[in-house]
Design an enzyme around this catalytic site. Sequence first.
Site, PDB file in Angstrom:
ATOM      1  CG  ASN A  17      -1.743   1.279   1.612  1.00 36.59           C
ATOM      2  OD1 ASN A  17      -1.349   2.199   1.189  1.00 36.59           O
ATOM      3  ND2 ASN A  17      -2.914   0.948   1.914  1.00 36.59           N
ATOM      4  N   GLY A  19       0.074   4.393   0.435  1.00 38.35           N
ATOM      5  CA  GLY A  19       0.034   5.195   1.538  1.00 38.35           C
ATOM      6  C   GLY A  19       0.924   4.922   2.837  1.00 38.35           C
ATOM      7  CG  ASP A  76      -3.539  -5.987  10.466  1.00 38.35           C
ATOM      8  OD1 ASP A  76      -3.920  -5.945   9.415  1.00 38.35           O
ATOM      9  OD2 ASP A  76      -4.521  -6.483  11.388  1.00 38.35           O
ATOM     10  N   GLY A 160     -10.676   6.033   5.311  1.00 38.88           N
ATOM     11  CA  GLY A 160     -11.535   4.864   5.656  1.00 38.88           C
ATOM     12  C   GLY A 160     -12.587   5.468   6.511  1.00 38.88           C
ATOM     13  CE1 TYR A 161     -13.503   0.781   7.744  1.00 45.61           C
ATOM     14  CE2 TYR A 161     -15.658   0.845   8.875  1.00 45.61           C
ATOM     15  CZ  TYR A 161     -14.699   0.096   8.095  1.00 45.61           C
ATOM     16  OH  TYR A 161     -15.124  -0.988   7.806  1.00 45.61           O
ATOM     17  CE  LYS A 182      -6.091   9.462  11.510  1.00 46.63           C
ATOM     18  NZ  LYS A 182      -6.241   8.701  10.057  1.00 46.63           N
ATOM     19  NE  ARG A 188      -1.484   3.667  10.307  1.00 44.37           N
ATOM     20  CZ  ARG A 188      -2.734   4.166  10.138  1.00 44.37           C
ATOM     21  NH1 ARG A 188      -3.088   5.253  10.086  1.00 44.37           N
ATOM     22  NH2 ARG A 188      -3.741   3.174  10.155  1.00 44.37           N
TER      23      ARG A 188
END
Length: 204
Positions: A17, A19, A76, A160-161, A182, A188
């Site tokens: 990925n 990103g 993950d 995403g969410y 954020k 993360r």
Amino acid sequence: MTHRRLEATRIVLASHNAGKVRENAALLAPHGISIVSAKELGLPEPEETEETFLGNAGLKALAAARASGLVALADDSGFSVAALDGAPGVRTADWAETPGGRDYAMAMAKVEKLARHAADRRAWFSCALVLAWPDGHVEGFLGEAHGQWVWPPRGTQGFGYDPMFVPEGAGETFGEMAAEAKHAISHRAAAFRKLAAACLPPVE
Ligand code: IMP
């Protein structure tokens, strides 16, 4: 507990990925560490068969470390809703899957439909980061960001969410916040701070 410290200055990121590769490269650069992606090395992506974030990050990191001979980092992550016993959790990405690609508006609507009658609105994001060495040693760290889910979704930042999650102590969703705001409080960032303290050379 003694942790194994990272001595290599170039590691593989066990992700295809772009990103994630970019975000992790930015986090590692101040520690003098550069990354090569699993995709650049042509490494296969193992199936995520574990039931925990740490388990799935661990299997991805170990597979990449063994196949490349380099230290590997894998992450993950996912979104959990208290009223749904932690779902979607490790299945977070799967809930967005459609034949035409990932659809997060649909995934968020699914969460709302299942949880709308529950009084308990608590939700959290989790991120597991695992470093694996080619000899099979692993170091794993879990970060969480706690808050509440809201409906309807708000904001167009993030991914995403993010638009349905308001972190504790904030009035805005992750989707409404500036990226720096954020990143200062995200799951993360929390996981990365633990990993850096335990395994990385200090920032010069
Ligand atoms: P992974 O690639 O298996 O780690 O999947 C992570 C899933 O969780 C994806 O569906 C992401 O959209 C979601 N997710 C992880 N972190 C975040 C976040 O910071 N904001 C919004 N969604 C996230």
